[in-house]
Design a protein around this motif. Structure first.
Motif, PDB file in Angstrom:
ATOM      1  N   HIS A 402       2.719  -0.327   4.091  1.00 25.60           N
ATOM      2  CA  HIS A 402       1.664  -0.777   5.007  1.00 25.60           C
ATOM      3  C   HIS A 402       0.962  -2.016   4.456  1.00 25.60           C
ATOM      4  CE1 HIS A 402       2.044   3.235   6.832  1.00 25.60           C
ATOM      5  NE2 HIS A 402       1.522   2.676   7.908  1.00 25.60           N
ATOM      6  N   HIS A 403       0.745  -2.010   3.146  1.00 20.27           N
ATOM      7  CA  HIS A 403       0.074  -3.140   2.507  1.00 20.27           C
ATOM      8  C   HIS A 403       0.893  -4.425   2.690  1.00 20.27           C
ATOM      9  CE1 HIS A 403      -2.352  -5.248  -0.553  1.00 20.27           C
ATOM     10  NE2 HIS A 403      -1.195  -5.818  -0.862  1.00 20.27           N
ATOM     11  N   GLU A 404       2.174  -4.347   2.384  1.00 16.08           N
ATOM     12  CA  GLU A 404       3.023  -5.544   2.465  1.00 16.08           C
ATOM     13  C   GLU A 404       3.195  -5.997   3.917  1.00 16.08           C
ATOM     14  OE1 GLU A 404       3.531  -7.128  -0.158  1.00 16.08           O
ATOM     15  OE2 GLU A 404       3.220  -5.594  -1.680  1.00 16.08           O
ATOM     16  N   GLY A 406       1.009  -5.778   6.096  1.00 15.98           N
ATOM     17  CA  GLY A 406      -0.245  -6.470   6.396  1.00 15.98           C
ATOM     18  C   GLY A 406      -0.125  -7.955   6.069  1.00 15.98           C
ATOM     19  N   HIS A 407       0.496  -8.270   4.921  1.00 17.67           N
ATOM     20  CA  HIS A 407       0.716  -9.682   4.575  1.00 17.67           C
ATOM     21  C   HIS A 407       1.615 -10.340   5.626  1.00 17.67           C
ATOM     22  CE1 HIS A 407      -1.286  -9.665   0.739  1.00 17.67           C
ATOM     23  NE2 HIS A 407      -0.492  -8.750   0.217  1.00 17.67           N
ATOM     24  N   ILE A 408       2.641  -9.622   6.043  1.00 23.12           N
ATOM     25  CA  ILE A 408       3.592 -10.221   6.994  1.00 23.12           C
ATOM     26  C   ILE A 408       2.934 -10.434   8.357  1.00 23.12           C
ATOM     27  CG2 ILE A 408       5.782  -9.825   8.210  1.00 23.12           C
ATOM     28  CD1 ILE A 408       6.864  -8.724   5.564  1.00 23.12           C
ATOM     29  N   HIS A 429      -6.330 -11.964   2.473  1.00 23.83           N
ATOM     30  CA  HIS A 429      -4.912 -11.633   2.637  1.00 23.83           C
ATOM     31  C   HIS A 429      -4.621 -10.223   2.124  1.00 23.83           C
ATOM     32  CE1 HIS A 429      -1.096 -13.133   3.948  1.00 23.83           C
ATOM     33  NE2 HIS A 429      -1.428 -14.398   3.813  1.00 23.83           N
ATOM     34  N   GLU A 430      -5.264  -9.844   1.019  1.00 21.10           N
ATOM     35  CA  GLU A 430      -5.016  -8.517   0.443  1.00 21.10           C
ATOM     36  C   GLU A 430      -5.664  -7.397   1.253  1.00 21.10           C
ATOM     37  OE1 GLU A 430      -2.874  -7.995  -1.700  1.00 21.10           O
ATOM     38  OE2 GLU A 430      -2.573 -10.037  -2.421  1.00 21.10           O
ATOM     39  N   THR A 431      -6.492  -7.767   2.218  1.00 19.61           N
ATOM     40  CA  THR A 431      -7.338  -6.782   2.893  1.00 19.61           C
ATOM     41  C   THR A 431      -6.660  -6.047   4.051  1.00 19.61           C
ATOM     42  OG1 THR A 431      -9.346  -7.944   2.257  1.00 19.61           O
ATOM     43  CG2 THR A 431      -9.489  -6.609   4.234  1.00 19.61           C
ATOM     44  N   ARG A 632      -9.017 -11.014  -6.511  1.00 23.13           N
ATOM     45  CA  ARG A 632      -8.807 -10.873  -5.067  1.00 23.13           C
ATOM     46  C   ARG A 632      -8.763  -9.391  -4.670  1.00 23.13           C
ATOM     47  NH1 ARG A 632      -2.746 -13.445  -5.233  1.00 23.13           N
ATOM     48  NH2 ARG A 632      -3.973 -15.171  -6.042  1.00 23.13           N
ATOM     49  N   TYR A 633      -8.194  -8.544  -5.535  1.00 20.32           N
ATOM     50  CA  TYR A 633      -8.107  -7.111  -5.219  1.00 20.32           C
ATOM     51  C   TYR A 633      -9.488  -6.463  -5.305  1.00 20.32           C
ATOM     52  CZ  TYR A 633      -3.166  -8.051  -5.903  1.00 20.32           C
ATOM     53  OH  TYR A 633      -1.907  -8.588  -5.815  1.00 20.32           O
ATOM     54  N   PHE A 634     -10.273  -6.945  -6.260  1.00 22.21           N
ATOM     55  CA  PHE A 634     -11.644  -6.450  -6.391  1.00 22.21           C
ATOM     56  C   PHE A 634     -12.426  -6.756  -5.114  1.00 22.21           C
ATOM     57  CE2 PHE A 634     -16.089  -7.359  -7.477  1.00 22.21           C
ATOM     58  CZ  PHE A 634     -16.464  -6.205  -8.141  1.00 22.21           C
TER      59      PHE A 634
HETATM   60 ZN   LIG Z   1      -0.769  -7.743  -1.629  1.00 23.12          ZN
END
Ligand SMILES: [Zn+2]
Length: 737
Positions: A402-404, A406-408, A429-431, A632-634
């Motif tokens: 699901h995370h990846e 999201g990037h796509i 982007h990471e969100t 960015r993850y934080f």
């Molecule tokens: Zn990512």
């Protein structure tokens, strides 16, 4: 007349200039697009087949061309910028294109080699222990002996079985044993991570934790130092004080360091509660090795980096909801999981994955060299978006997919933008994927997927429902029974040829994997086999339940699991970059000891052994040799709750703009955004702007918020916060470190 002529001339000049600028930027964008395509192809190929001998030469040509082009373009644009000739869009493109470190060609060649060296130290890490029964055990250290025994146990319980994704280490061990007959090997972070999550043997965990850092850290120290020296030089060439300042500039958050500290303080009360409760249970399990107050030994937290504690949920909750088990029962394949992730986005009105995605993506290891850390790639060619992830079928893999995706979805939604804007603030982007995951983890969607049954969906108190989805981890399965089951399998398969045998054993054992796993874990439960560290008799009775019976519900169980997974990531992600910022600016006094001082302060953890300056423990995390910023993850940890709350409101009211908070009657953990086109519109608007605007403008326009804030996160976890507080009060659990 004279004045009018001058005015007309000036107007003509301005029109010409703006037309010239229009064409200039059109051309620059085209060229950027071409370079991005080449870079994406090189990156993809080097992940799939890093040993390809042609790659270094091709990448050198690319770097040289790109560098010369960028240098000339940025010089030209700087002149225009200084003459104040650029409009606001052009200024933004100039800023995005020309920021960051400025390398010379010679420097890019050296850094490429250093990256390669660092990444292969990390990816190729392998630890083998001789397992041949003829080998004199005198050659083995006591811990190696312990881990060998442990792995043999795992192997024995699983039999000669292939295709098991839950226990990669055991599979490797089995495979190696067949081929080489004398080695048990753990390869790469995948093996180590799985063992760290699975094992409950303190000695084994300590060995895994230590050997990983011994293998990775020391050889990385010198190449990393060289890399940073060059990066700093290149950053200073473009006006930054060091490479850390350049990384921070990339996020466009003024006073980023202060904001991060502020956000950390906001989430700290929740983290301290979780930390105190976890320490309480770990102490009941492992005994005095875990202090009553003070830092938790880092190797006992179910993860190589102590950043995800979800594997320990069964210590806190005798009854839990095991999604891994449910996925296995449904026989999902990786493809099933990708399709389901795709479906979630599509249900909200977002597009399906493209034909090229299905043709080009890689979902399983193609050869032993493939670098499998999850990657979503924008190839900068019509509809060419790809995923590289050697996926298993666990709940964690389901999350990563699901995370990846999201990037796509992000790549697809800004595909129409000019190439320089076809990117986004990395924290945004990471969100996306993580936000969607809060929707996936609602009881309603889990039920829709068939992962929890109807009684779990509607009955709040799971204690009263006798459902097979809830597993009681305290049940100890009789050893003899387990073995006789296994023996039966072998009897049954003895008469068949070897290929069939393997398949048959796999099928026969599939259903009882879970029992076997539990049996293995149970061997290390102090209540069945007394831990030697335990001297105090009070540890002999089972610990109190984390939730009172009336508080145990599908919602509270799921929320606890999510919190154990997500909250420890917050101090960890702050640590990784706060530490590197200091490393880059040269303000550390003692490199490795300072790392642990910061880990103690932020995470409340301590290393299980003395960590001197011969080690380089920060390097044990992938993003350090990969040289990827981590903050960015934080930031995303907070943004994903802000975005989810907004999507929740849109889903509840069926329209985009809703004033005020989510009504009290709607629990955020039950906010089912699946199928909400109104929520999908917000998501699309959020993503389609790409990098054309500052993140703050995007937040204002799509969420109606001005800043990154911890308020939404704290609202989401409020029900859990109250339950944890109740437990801490009732059992006088010490808090803080
Ligand atoms: Zn990512």
């Amino acid at each position: 007349m004279g004045a009018t002529n001058t005015f007309l001339l000036l107007l003509l000049f301005k029109t010409c200039l703006s037309q010239n600028l229009y064409h200039l930027f059109k051309q620059i964008n085209e060229e950027t697009g071409n370079f991005s395509t080449i870079a994406a192809n090189l990156a993809w190929e080097s992940s799939i087949n890093p040993g390809n001998p042609e790659l270094p030469a091709r990448s050198a040509v690319y770097q040289k061309n790109r560098l010369i082009w960028q240098h000339n373009t940025c010089d030209k644009l700087a002149t225009l910028h200084n003459r104040q000739s650029l409009n606001s869009t052009q200024q933004r493109q100039y800023y995005l294109l020309c920021r960051g470190p400025e390398f010379t060609y010679g420097e890019t060649r050296i850094t490429s080699n250093l990256y390669e060296e660092l990444q292969s130290i990390y990816s190729d890490a392998e630890i083998c222990i001789p397992s041949d029964s003829n080998t004199s055990s005198n050659n083995l250290t006591a811990v190696e002996d312990a881990i060998l025994n442990y792995l043999s146990n795992v192997k024995q319980f699983f039999g000669y079985k292939y295709g098991d994704s839950n226990l990669f280490a055991a599979k490797i061990a089995v495979n190696r044993n067949i081929q080489e007959k004398e080695m048990l090997c753990l390869k790469g972070e995948v093996d180590f991570e799985k063992m760290m999550a699975f094992s409950r043997n303190e000695e084994v965990l300590r060995w895994l934790w230590q050997v990983w850092r011994e293998k990775i850290g020391p050889p990385m120290k010198e190449p990393y130092r060289k890399l940073v020296a060059i990066e700093n030089r290149a950053a200073r060439r473009n006006g930054y004080s060091d490479i850390g300042a350049s990384w921070r500039d990339e996020l466009e958050v003024p006073m980023l360091r202060q904001l991060c500290r502020h956000l950390y303080e906001e989430v700290k009360p929740l983290y301290r509660l979780l930390h105190g409760v976890m320490r309480f249970y770990l102490r009941r399990f492992y005994g005095n090795i875990v202090p009553e107050r003070g830092a938790i030994p880092a190797h006992l937290l179910g993860n190589l980096w102590s950043q995800n504690w979800e594997p320990l949920v069964d210590l806190l909750l005798p009854q839990t909801i095991d999604l891994d088990e449910s996925i296995e029962k449904l026989n999902w394949t990786v493809l099933h999981m990708v399709r389901r992730a795709e479906d979630f986005y599509q249900s909200m009105g977002l597009p399906a994955m493209t034909d090229k995605f299905w043709r080009e993506s890689v979902f399983a290891r193609e050869n032993s060299d493939t670098r499998c850390h999850g990657t979503a790639a924008d190839m900068f060619q019509d509809g060419d978006f790809r995923l590289l992830y050697c996926s298993g079928t666990s709940k964690e893999d389901f999350y990563v997919l699901h995370h990846e995706l999201g990037h796509i979805q992000y790549y697809m939604s800004y595909e129409h933008q000019p190439p320089i804007f076809r990117q986004a603030n990395t924290a945004l982007h990471e969100t996306i994927g993580d936000t969607i995951m809060y929707g996936v983890l609602t009881p309603q969607h889990l039920n829709r997927l068939g992962l929890i049954n109807d009684s779990l969906l509607y009955t709040m108190n799971v204690e009263q429902t006798d459902t097979p989805m809830i597993q009681d981890n305290n049940v100890i399965y009789d050893n003899k029974e387990c073995r006789s089951e296994k023996d039966k399998d072998f009897e049954k398969t003895e008469t068949k040829d070897s290929k069939e045998t393997i398949n048959d054993v796999f099928e026969a054992t599939n259903d009882k994997d879970y029992l076997v796993m539990k049996k293995l874990k149970a061997d290390y439960l102090p209540f069945t086999k007394l831990n030697e560290n335990i001297k105090d008799e009070k540890f002999d009775v089972p610990p109190p339940k984390i939730f009172e019976d009336k508080d145990i519900s599908t919602d509270s169980v799921l929320l606890l699991k999510t919190a154990l997974n997500k909250i420890p990531q917050i101090p960890f992600s702050l640590l990784i970059d706060e530490y590197r910022w200091k490393y880059f600016e040269g303000s550390l006094r003692r490199e490795n000891r300072d790392f642990w001082a910061m880990a103690r302060e932020l995470q409340g953890i301590a290393p299980p052994t003395v960590r001197g300056e011969e080690y380089f423990d920060v390097g044990a995390k992938f993003h350090v040799p990969d040289n990827t910023p981590y903050i960015r993850y934080f930031l995303s940890s907070f943004l994903q709750h802000q975005l989810f709350e907004k999507l929740c409101k849109a889903a509840v009211f069926g329209r985009r703009s809703v004033d005020g908070d989510v009504p009290d009657t709607i629990s955020l953990t039950r906010c089912d955004i699946y199928g909400s086109k109104a929520a999908g519109k917000i998501l699309k608007d959020f993503m389609s702007r790409g990098h054309s605007q500052h993140w703050r403008e995007i937040l204002r326009a799509t969420l109606g918020e001005d800043d990154i804030s911890a308020a939404a996160l704290n609202r989401y976890y409020r029900p859990l916060y109250e339950l944890l507080e109740k437990f801490v009060r009732a059992h006088r659990v010490p808090i803080g470190w």
